[in-house]
Design a protein around this motif. Structure first.
Motif, PDB file in Angstrom:
ATOM      1  N   ASP A 198       1.130  -0.940   0.196  1.00 40.63           N
ATOM      2  CA  ASP A 198      -0.125   0.139  -0.025  1.00 40.63           C
ATOM      3  C   ASP A 198       0.609   1.418  -0.199  1.00 40.63           C
ATOM      4  O   ASP A 198       1.705   1.149  -0.029  1.00 40.63           O
ATOM      5  CB  ASP A 198      -0.549  -0.330   1.171  1.00 40.63           C
ATOM      6  CG  ASP A 198      -0.208   0.271   2.538  1.00 40.63           C
ATOM      7  OD1 ASP A 198       0.886   0.387   2.861  1.00 40.63           O
ATOM      8  OD2 ASP A 198      -1.140  -0.449   3.863  1.00 40.63           O
ATOM      9  N   GLU A 199       0.320   2.513   0.890  1.00 40.10           N
ATOM     10  CA  GLU A 199       1.288   3.458  -0.113  1.00 40.10           C
ATOM     11  C   GLU A 199       1.873   3.679   1.249  1.00 40.10           C
ATOM     12  O   GLU A 199       3.360   4.470   0.582  1.00 40.10           O
ATOM     13  CB  GLU A 199       0.348   4.978   0.471  1.00 40.10           C
ATOM     14  CG  GLU A 199       0.971   6.345   0.710  1.00 40.10           C
ATOM     15  CD  GLU A 199      -0.364   7.545   1.615  1.00 40.10           C
ATOM     16  OE1 GLU A 199      -1.140   6.986   1.463  1.00 40.10           O
ATOM     17  OE2 GLU A 199       0.115   8.325   1.853  1.00 40.10           O
ATOM     18  N   HIS A 200       1.909   3.160   2.445  1.00 37.42           N
ATOM     19  CA  HIS A 200       2.946   3.207   3.453  1.00 37.42           C
ATOM     20  C   HIS A 200       4.148   1.977   3.825  1.00 37.42           C
ATOM     21  O   HIS A 200       5.236   2.104   4.467  1.00 37.42           O
ATOM     22  CB  HIS A 200       2.184   3.955   4.328  1.00 37.42           C
ATOM     23  CG  HIS A 200       2.030   4.929   4.439  1.00 37.42           C
ATOM     24  ND1 HIS A 200       2.735   5.970   4.314  1.00 37.42           N
ATOM     25  CD2 HIS A 200       0.927   5.049   4.508  1.00 37.42           C
ATOM     26  CE1 HIS A 200       2.315   7.511   4.847  1.00 37.42           C
ATOM     27  NE2 HIS A 200       0.919   6.780   4.433  1.00 37.42           N
ATOM     28  N   VAL A 201       3.667   0.604   2.956  1.00 37.59           N
ATOM     29  CA  VAL A 201       4.038  -0.316   3.267  1.00 37.59           C
ATOM     30  C   VAL A 201       4.362  -1.785   2.564  1.00 37.59           C
ATOM     31  O   VAL A 201       3.806  -1.148   1.146  1.00 37.59           O
ATOM     32  CB  VAL A 201       2.873  -1.343   4.752  1.00 37.59           C
ATOM     33  CG1 VAL A 201       3.355  -2.576   5.875  1.00 37.59           C
ATOM     34  CG2 VAL A 201       2.904  -0.096   4.936  1.00 37.59           C
ATOM     35  N   ALA A 239      -0.247   2.554   9.286  1.00 44.05           N
ATOM     36  CA  ALA A 239      -0.564   1.442   8.209  1.00 44.05           C
ATOM     37  C   ALA A 239       0.228   0.519   8.650  1.00 44.05           C
ATOM     38  O   ALA A 239      -0.203  -0.587   7.618  1.00 44.05           O
ATOM     39  CB  ALA A 239       0.216   2.707   7.126  1.00 44.05           C
ATOM     40  N   PHE A 240       1.717   0.505   9.192  1.00 46.13           N
ATOM     41  CA  PHE A 240       2.663  -0.357   9.573  1.00 46.13           C
ATOM     42  C   PHE A 240       1.427  -1.902  10.142  1.00 46.13           C
ATOM     43  O   PHE A 240       1.608  -2.572  10.054  1.00 46.13           O
ATOM     44  CB  PHE A 240       3.304  -0.395  10.096  1.00 46.13           C
ATOM     45  CG  PHE A 240       4.377  -1.122  10.305  1.00 46.13           C
ATOM     46  CD1 PHE A 240       5.361  -1.292   8.887  1.00 46.13           C
ATOM     47  CD2 PHE A 240       5.767  -1.846  11.267  1.00 46.13           C
ATOM     48  CE1 PHE A 240       6.438  -2.369   8.948  1.00 46.13           C
ATOM     49  CE2 PHE A 240       6.306  -2.642  11.381  1.00 46.13           C
ATOM     50  CZ  PHE A 240       7.007  -2.710  10.585  1.00 46.13           C
ATOM     51  N   VAL A 241       1.111  -1.241  11.444  1.00 47.53           N
ATOM     52  CA  VAL A 241       0.388  -2.129  12.544  1.00 47.53           C
ATOM     53  C   VAL A 241      -0.518  -2.683  11.643  1.00 47.53           C
ATOM     54  O   VAL A 241      -0.780  -3.983  11.937  1.00 47.53           O
ATOM     55  CB  VAL A 241       0.146  -1.185  13.230  1.00 47.53           C
ATOM     56  CG1 VAL A 241       0.022  -2.103  14.214  1.00 47.53           C
ATOM     57  CG2 VAL A 241       1.600  -1.192  14.436  1.00 47.53           C
ATOM     58  N   ALA A 249      -1.642  -2.845   8.209  1.00 48.19           N
ATOM     59  CA  ALA A 249      -1.146  -3.502   6.971  1.00 48.19           C
ATOM     60  C   ALA A 249      -0.470  -5.368   8.178  1.00 48.19           C
ATOM     61  O   ALA A 249      -1.089  -6.601   7.742  1.00 48.19           O
ATOM     62  CB  ALA A 249       0.342  -3.189   6.406  1.00 48.19           C
ATOM     63  N   SER A 250       0.699  -5.311   8.865  1.00 49.74           N
ATOM     64  CA  SER A 250       0.797  -6.449  10.112  1.00 49.74           C
ATOM     65  C   SER A 250      -0.199  -7.133   9.925  1.00 49.74           C
ATOM     66  O   SER A 250       0.001  -8.563   9.538  1.00 49.74           O
ATOM     67  CB  SER A 250       1.977  -5.958  10.468  1.00 49.74           C
ATOM     68  OG  SER A 250       3.287  -5.213  10.019  1.00 49.74           O
ATOM     69  N   GLY A 251      -1.186  -6.749  10.802  1.00 51.60           N
ATOM     70  CA  GLY A 251      -2.347  -7.614  11.657  1.00 51.60           C
ATOM     71  C   GLY A 251      -3.044  -8.450   9.774  1.00 51.60           C
ATOM     72  O   GLY A 251      -3.829  -9.398  10.037  1.00 51.60           O
ATOM     73  N   ARG A 252      -3.022  -6.700   9.309  1.00 49.07           N
ATOM     74  CA  ARG A 252      -4.030  -7.583   7.996  1.00 49.07           C
ATOM     75  C   ARG A 252      -3.232  -8.773   6.996  1.00 49.07           C
ATOM     76  O   ARG A 252      -4.188  -9.634   6.745  1.00 49.07           O
ATOM     77  CB  ARG A 252      -4.588  -6.741   6.935  1.00 49.07           C
ATOM     78  CG  ARG A 252      -5.108  -6.916   5.867  1.00 49.07           C
ATOM     79  CD  ARG A 252      -5.606  -5.597   4.974  1.00 49.07           C
ATOM     80  NE  ARG A 252      -5.925  -6.069   3.932  1.00 49.07           N
ATOM     81  CZ  ARG A 252      -6.552  -4.331   2.228  1.00 49.07           C
ATOM     82  NH1 ARG A 252      -5.794  -3.804   2.649  1.00 49.07           N
ATOM     83  NH2 ARG A 252      -6.317  -4.962   1.800  1.00 49.07           N
ATOM     84  N   ILE A 253      -1.670  -8.635   6.733  1.00 50.58           N
ATOM     85  CA  ILE A 253      -1.545  -9.648   6.133  1.00 50.58           C
ATOM     86  C   ILE A 253      -1.402 -10.808   6.759  1.00 50.58           C
ATOM     87  O   ILE A 253      -1.579 -12.324   6.197  1.00 50.58           O
ATOM     88  CB  ILE A 253       0.537  -9.349   5.951  1.00 50.58           C
ATOM     89  CG1 ILE A 253      -0.063  -8.150   5.064  1.00 50.58           C
ATOM     90  CG2 ILE A 253       0.526 -10.185   5.831  1.00 50.58           C
ATOM     91  CD1 ILE A 253       1.617  -6.882   4.953  1.00 50.58           C
ATOM     92  N   ALA A 254      -1.281 -11.061   8.190  1.00 49.03           N
ATOM     93  CA  ALA A 254      -0.914 -12.137   8.709  1.00 49.03           C
ATOM     94  C   ALA A 254      -2.909 -12.342   8.546  1.00 49.03           C
ATOM     95  O   ALA A 254      -3.223 -13.473   8.475  1.00 49.03           O
ATOM     96  CB  ALA A 254      -1.355 -11.970  10.261  1.00 49.03           C
TER      97      ALA A 254
END
Ligand code: AMP
Length: 125
Positions: free
Chosen positions: A31-34, A73-75, A77-82
């Motif tokens: 995404d924009e940040h990750v 965004a980082f936090v 995205a990390s949860g969403r990826i998992a």
């Protein structure tokens, strides 16, 4: 060689080169940040690296200097990826090595996401 997490950002590091498209990666999410991609030398059946697009050496650097938008965004995205990888039910581990005692090798913040088997004790005893 272990990273000194207090050093200024070195934009020749491997993850900076992946972000610039100079090196390939097996992308999982962007995404924009990750950006997230598979680790080249996986230590578990699932081993994903999640990195911010901004130039941050380590967790220390990121937590001090990143904007609220980058951190959120980082936090998120990390949860969403998992979650989207189906890791929540069986469980997973996130880990960010920071500096010499942790064994950090790449001087661009990265969150390891490990899953796919029982991961054993949190640290070697
Ligand atoms: P750390 O020891 O926490 O700095 O972890 C660095 C990680 O980056 C290791 O798990 C490496 O296998 C991984 N790595 C190194 N180069 C690449 C690359 N080109 N693509 C994907 N993962 C990499």
């Amino acid at each position: 060689m272990a990273v000194d997490a207090t050093q200024p950002y070195d934009d020749s590091n491997i993850f900076a080169r992946i972000l610039r498209g100079e090196l390939p990666s097996k992308k999982v999410y962007e995404d924009e940040h990750v950006l997230a991609f598979h680790d080249i030398n996986p230590l578990a059946p699932t081993h994903i690296l999640v990195i911010p697009k901004g130039a941050y050496v380590s967790w220390d650097d990121f937590s001090e200097k990143a904007s609220d938008a980058e951190i959120a965004a980082f936090v998120r995205a990390s949860g969403r990826i998992a979650r989207e990888a189906g890791l929540v039910e069986s469980g997973y581990r996130v880990l960010a090595n920071t500096g010499p005692n942790s064994g950090q090798e790449v001087p661009h913040l990265h969150l390891h996401v490990f899953a796919g088997r029982p991961l054993g004790p949190m640290l070697a005893r």
